[in-house]
Motif scaffolding. Structure first.
Motif, PDB file in Angstrom:
ATOM      1  N   SER A   6       0.799  -1.227   0.000  1.00 13.98           N
ATOM      2  CA  SER A   6       0.000   0.000   0.000  1.00 13.98           C
ATOM      3  C   SER A   6       0.833   1.279   0.000  1.00 13.98           C
ATOM      4  O   SER A   6       0.305   2.367  -0.170  1.00 13.98           O
ATOM      5  N   THR A   8       3.404   4.170  -1.256  1.00 13.84           N
ATOM      6  CA  THR A   8       3.959   4.823  -2.438  1.00 13.84           C
ATOM      7  C   THR A   8       5.148   5.637  -1.967  1.00 13.84           C
ATOM      8  O   THR A   8       5.002   6.533  -1.124  1.00 13.84           O
ATOM      9  N   ILE A  57       7.677   4.250  -6.673  1.00 13.65           N
ATOM     10  CA  ILE A  57       6.942   2.997  -6.803  1.00 13.65           C
ATOM     11  C   ILE A  57       5.734   3.022  -5.882  1.00 13.65           C
ATOM     12  O   ILE A  57       5.716   3.729  -4.879  1.00 13.65           O
ATOM     13  N   GLY A  58       4.722   2.259  -6.233  1.00  9.72           N
ATOM     14  CA  GLY A  58       3.555   2.130  -5.376  1.00  9.72           C
ATOM     15  C   GLY A  58       2.267   2.469  -6.087  1.00  9.72           C
ATOM     16  O   GLY A  58       2.265   2.974  -7.214  1.00  9.72           O
ATOM     17  N   PRO A  59       1.145   2.202  -5.431  1.00 11.76           N
ATOM     18  CA  PRO A  59      -0.161   2.304  -6.077  1.00 11.76           C
ATOM     19  C   PRO A  59      -0.682   3.723  -6.292  1.00 11.76           C
ATOM     20  O   PRO A  59      -1.636   3.925  -7.037  1.00 11.76           O
ATOM     21  N   ASP A  60      -0.063   4.714  -5.672  1.00 12.84           N
ATOM     22  CA  ASP A  60      -0.569   6.078  -5.761  1.00 12.84           C
ATOM     23  C   ASP A  60       0.304   6.924  -6.689  1.00 12.84           C
ATOM     24  O   ASP A  60       0.948   7.876  -6.264  1.00 12.84           O
ATOM     25  N   THR A  65       3.925  -0.805  -9.642  1.00 16.85           N
ATOM     26  CA  THR A  65       3.080  -1.216  -8.521  1.00 16.85           C
ATOM     27  C   THR A  65       3.283  -2.711  -8.309  1.00 16.85           C
ATOM     28  O   THR A  65       3.362  -3.464  -9.277  1.00 16.85           O
TER      29      THR A  65
END
Length: 95
Positions: A6, A8, A57-60, A65
């Protein structure tokens, strides 16, 4: 490095460079779940900062991701001249 799926954040990859200014050399990062060398499509453009390459990097809004697992981090530096350096830089565990 261990981070939750979860999160970012910037993934920082230290790089010791000699003989050229790293700001003049394109740098890319690949983060892969397999044991082979990264394929061309797996490389992402990164940026230099304080003797390290980094990529968000990350979902936001990250360039990459991830789901839970262990990944291999690769760095590619293309300095002026004939060299094109590729190194396995470490691992990333996503929880």
């Amino acid at each position: 490095m261990v981070i939750p799926a979860s999160s970012t954040e910037f993934l920082h990859v230290p790089a010791t460079v000699t003989g050229f200014d790293p700001a003049t050399a394109p740098v890319r990062i690949a983060v892969v779940a397999h044991g082979d060398n990264p394929a061309t499509a797996e490389w992402q453009t990164a940026e230099w900062g304080d003797s390290e390459a980094h990529i968000l990097i990350g979902p936001d809004g990250g360039a990459l991701t991830f789901t839970r697992g262990t990944y291999r981090i690769w760095i590619n530096v293309d300095p002026p001249g004939a060299e094109n350096l590729v190194r396995l830089a470490g691992t990333l565990t996503i929880t």
